[in-house]
Design a protein around this motif. Sequence first.
Motif, PDB file in Angstrom:
ATOM      1  N   GLU A   1      38.075  46.552  54.764  1.00  0.00           N
ATOM      2  CA  GLU A   1      37.185  45.397  54.967  1.00  0.00           C
ATOM      3  C   GLU A   1      36.793  45.295  56.445  1.00  0.00           C
ATOM      4  O   GLU A   1      37.566  45.646  57.335  1.00  0.00           O
ATOM      5  N   ARG A   2      35.569  44.785  56.652  1.00  0.00           N
ATOM      6  CA  ARG A   2      35.019  44.692  58.012  1.00  0.00           C
ATOM      7  C   ARG A   2      35.239  43.288  58.565  1.00  0.00           C
ATOM      8  O   ARG A   2      34.945  42.294  57.900  1.00  0.00           O
ATOM      9  N   VAL A   3      35.727  43.235  59.813  1.00  0.00           N
ATOM     10  CA  VAL A   3      36.048  41.968  60.468  1.00  0.00           C
ATOM     11  C   VAL A   3      35.064  41.720  61.607  1.00  0.00           C
ATOM     12  O   VAL A   3      34.824  42.607  62.436  1.00  0.00           O
ATOM     13  N   LEU A   4      34.517  40.500  61.659  1.00  0.00           N
ATOM     14  CA  LEU A   4      33.659  40.082  62.774  1.00  0.00           C
ATOM     15  C   LEU A   4      34.298  38.895  63.477  1.00  0.00           C
ATOM     16  O   LEU A   4      34.685  37.909  62.829  1.00  0.00           O
ATOM     17  N   LEU A   5      34.405  38.999  64.807  1.00  0.00           N
ATOM     18  CA  LEU A   5      34.898  37.895  65.620  1.00  0.00           C
ATOM     19  C   LEU A   5      33.741  37.371  66.455  1.00  0.00           C
ATOM     20  O   LEU A   5      33.114  38.123  67.200  1.00  0.00           O
ATOM     21  N   VAL A   6      33.423  36.075  66.289  1.00  0.00           N
ATOM     22  CA  VAL A   6      32.348  35.437  67.050  1.00  0.00           C
ATOM     23  C   VAL A   6      33.003  34.552  68.106  1.00  0.00           C
ATOM     24  O   VAL A   6      33.856  33.711  67.780  1.00  0.00           O
ATOM     25  N   THR A   7      32.630  34.748  69.377  1.00  0.00           N
ATOM     26  CA  THR A   7      33.299  33.985  70.428  1.00  0.00           C
ATOM     27  C   THR A   7      32.341  33.651  71.568  1.00  0.00           C
ATOM     28  O   THR A   7      31.138  33.947  71.508  1.00  0.00           O
ATOM     29  N   ASP A   8      32.910  32.998  72.596  1.00  0.00           N
ATOM     30  CA  ASP A   8      32.151  32.635  73.800  1.00  0.00           C
ATOM     31  C   ASP A   8      33.099  32.751  74.993  1.00  0.00           C
ATOM     32  O   ASP A   8      34.266  33.141  74.832  1.00  0.00           O
ATOM     33  N   ALA A   9      32.623  32.428  76.178  1.00  0.00           N
ATOM     34  CA  ALA A   9      33.434  32.633  77.391  1.00  0.00           C
ATOM     35  C   ALA A   9      34.753  31.873  77.334  1.00  0.00           C
ATOM     36  O   ALA A   9      35.813  32.408  77.698  1.00  0.00           O
ATOM     37  N   GLU A  10      34.723  30.618  76.856  1.00  0.00           N
ATOM     38  CA  GLU A  10      35.925  29.779  76.837  1.00  0.00           C
ATOM     39  C   GLU A  10      37.009  30.331  75.917  1.00  0.00           C
ATOM     40  O   GLU A  10      38.198  30.145  76.173  1.00  0.00           O
ATOM     41  N   SER A  11      36.612  30.969  74.836  1.00  0.00           N
ATOM     42  CA  SER A  11      37.563  31.355  73.787  1.00  0.00           C
ATOM     43  C   SER A  11      37.790  32.861  73.715  1.00  0.00           C
ATOM     44  O   SER A  11      38.512  33.338  72.834  1.00  0.00           O
ATOM     45  N   TYR A  12      37.211  33.605  74.659  1.00  0.00           N
ATOM     46  CA  TYR A  12      37.224  35.067  74.585  1.00  0.00           C
ATOM     47  C   TYR A  12      38.637  35.650  74.572  1.00  0.00           C
ATOM     48  O   TYR A  12      38.926  36.593  73.838  1.00  0.00           O
ATOM     49  N   GLU A  13      39.542  35.064  75.369  1.00  0.00           N
ATOM     50  CA  GLU A  13      40.906  35.613  75.484  1.00  0.00           C
ATOM     51  C   GLU A  13      41.609  35.613  74.119  1.00  0.00           C
ATOM     52  O   GLU A  13      42.285  36.584  73.756  1.00  0.00           O
ATOM     53  N   ILE A  14      41.443  34.531  73.357  1.00  0.00           N
ATOM     54  CA  ILE A  14      42.075  34.449  72.040  1.00  0.00           C
ATOM     55  C   ILE A  14      41.366  35.375  71.056  1.00  0.00           C
ATOM     56  O   ILE A  14      42.009  36.054  70.250  1.00  0.00           O
ATOM     57  N   ALA A  15      40.032  35.421  71.124  1.00  0.00           N
ATOM     58  CA  ALA A  15      39.285  36.325  70.241  1.00  0.00           C
ATOM     59  C   ALA A  15      39.731  37.767  70.453  1.00  0.00           C
ATOM     60  O   ALA A  15      39.837  38.551  69.503  1.00  0.00           O
TER      61      ALA A  15
ATOM     62  N   LEU B   1      20.484  34.252  66.434  1.00  0.00           N
ATOM     63  CA  LEU B   1      20.080  34.918  65.194  1.00  0.00           C
ATOM     64  C   LEU B   1      20.848  36.216  64.964  1.00  0.00           C
ATOM     65  O   LEU B   1      21.259  36.517  63.843  1.00  0.00           O
ATOM     66  N   MET B   2      21.079  36.988  66.025  1.00  0.00           N
ATOM     67  CA  MET B   2      21.797  38.258  65.863  1.00  0.00           C
ATOM     68  C   MET B   2      23.224  38.025  65.369  1.00  0.00           C
ATOM     69  O   MET B   2      23.747  38.801  64.563  1.00  0.00           O
ATOM     70  N   VAL B   3      23.845  36.955  65.859  1.00  0.00           N
ATOM     71  CA  VAL B   3      25.201  36.610  65.403  1.00  0.00           C
ATOM     72  C   VAL B   3      25.152  36.187  63.936  1.00  0.00           C
ATOM     73  O   VAL B   3      25.961  36.628  63.116  1.00  0.00           O
ATOM     74  N   ALA B   4      24.184  35.340  63.605  1.00  0.00           N
ATOM     75  CA  ALA B   4      24.049  34.854  62.221  1.00  0.00           C
ATOM     76  C   ALA B   4      23.851  36.016  61.247  1.00  0.00           C
ATOM     77  O   ALA B   4      24.425  36.029  60.151  1.00  0.00           O
ATOM     78  N   GLU B   5      23.055  37.008  61.641  1.00  0.00           N
ATOM     79  CA  GLU B   5      22.819  38.172  60.779  1.00  0.00           C
ATOM     80  C   GLU B   5      24.093  39.002  60.620  1.00  0.00           C
ATOM     81  O   GLU B   5      24.415  39.471  59.526  1.00  0.00           O
ATOM     82  N   ALA B   6      24.813  39.194  61.720  1.00  0.00           N
ATOM     83  CA  ALA B   6      26.059  39.972  61.659  1.00  0.00           C
ATOM     84  C   ALA B   6      27.096  39.280  60.778  1.00  0.00           C
ATOM     85  O   ALA B   6      27.850  39.944  60.054  1.00  0.00           O
ATOM     86  N   MET B   7      27.141  37.942  60.824  1.00  0.00           N
ATOM     87  CA  MET B   7      28.084  37.185  59.998  1.00  0.00           C
ATOM     88  C   MET B   7      27.880  37.477  58.520  1.00  0.00           C
ATOM     89  O   MET B   7      28.833  37.553  57.749  1.00  0.00           O
TER      90      MET B   7
END
Length: 309
Positions: A22-36, A67-73
């Motif tokens: 199965e394929r896993v996608l992690l969506v994150t931002d600067a604040e949460s990057y370390e945990i991602a 949009l690119m994130v939404a498509e990947a999700m």
Amino acid sequence: MDPLIEVAKSILKHNLNLKEAERVLLVTDAESYEIADVFFQAGTALRNETLLMKMETRSKSGEEPPLMVAEAMKMADVVLCITHHSLTHTKARKDASREGARVATMPGITMDMLQEGAITADYLEVEELTAHYCGLLDAGERVTIEKENTTLTFSIEGRNGIPSTGVFREKGESGNLPSGESYIAPIEDSADGTILVDGSIAGIGVLTEPITLTVRNGRLVDASGKEGKQLLDMLGDGNGRIIAEFGIGTNREARLTGNVLEDEKVFGTVHIAFGSNKPFGGTNEAGVHIDCVIKEPTVTIDGKKLSFH
């Protein structure tokens, strides 16, 4: 970092039922990057194809990702949204679920929350409690919340209770992680009264003093104190002020920390939210969704008092 990677592997396998290939996608931002990145290492250690997408931090909960994130999700089997603001009540999350992705949203999660509190719960018990309260919401028509000298009433007639257990086994299942809540979209124009909020508010944290919310015909018209003004500013003057959600916490290990991801799951609390509720059975789209947590209120559904034992 190794013990954290083991925790993340356990979450992927047990809470998200991750299977081979199965394929896993992690969506994150600067604040949460370390945990991602911990989850990225866990996914690759499990030998699953794992992708980490870092986006610009959203300005508020409920705001759509790029949009690119939404498509990947939509293309992933398992999606973890490890972000500063919540993607739970977005069209992108809903579309990914419709395509069959199992989506866990983890807004504001901290390293501490990966090891303590709600994440350590007995999730079989969480599932049982959540199913119990969802049954009451499904059968109910009218809710009354009382706290000190305030009372708020609203209709839930014809709406379905939604379980958020933190366990996602089947295609299309989604919710918060850690979790433990039963929630529902009230009829948008049905709420009237005042309610004292004394726990926390998403984006503000644990309150320095209780605030009183005044709701008329489903719309938040006033909120007392400095933090009440902050809430009104976050919601804006439009559809953000319409009642969106009533939720009941079902996680006995959850703590009131100022992070709404955990706060709204605390057993013995309820929360009401304002803004978007279309993704879970309502009719309102607002581009914002803000939860307000109330400690140990008296709640009745169709005249029958809820028990928190």
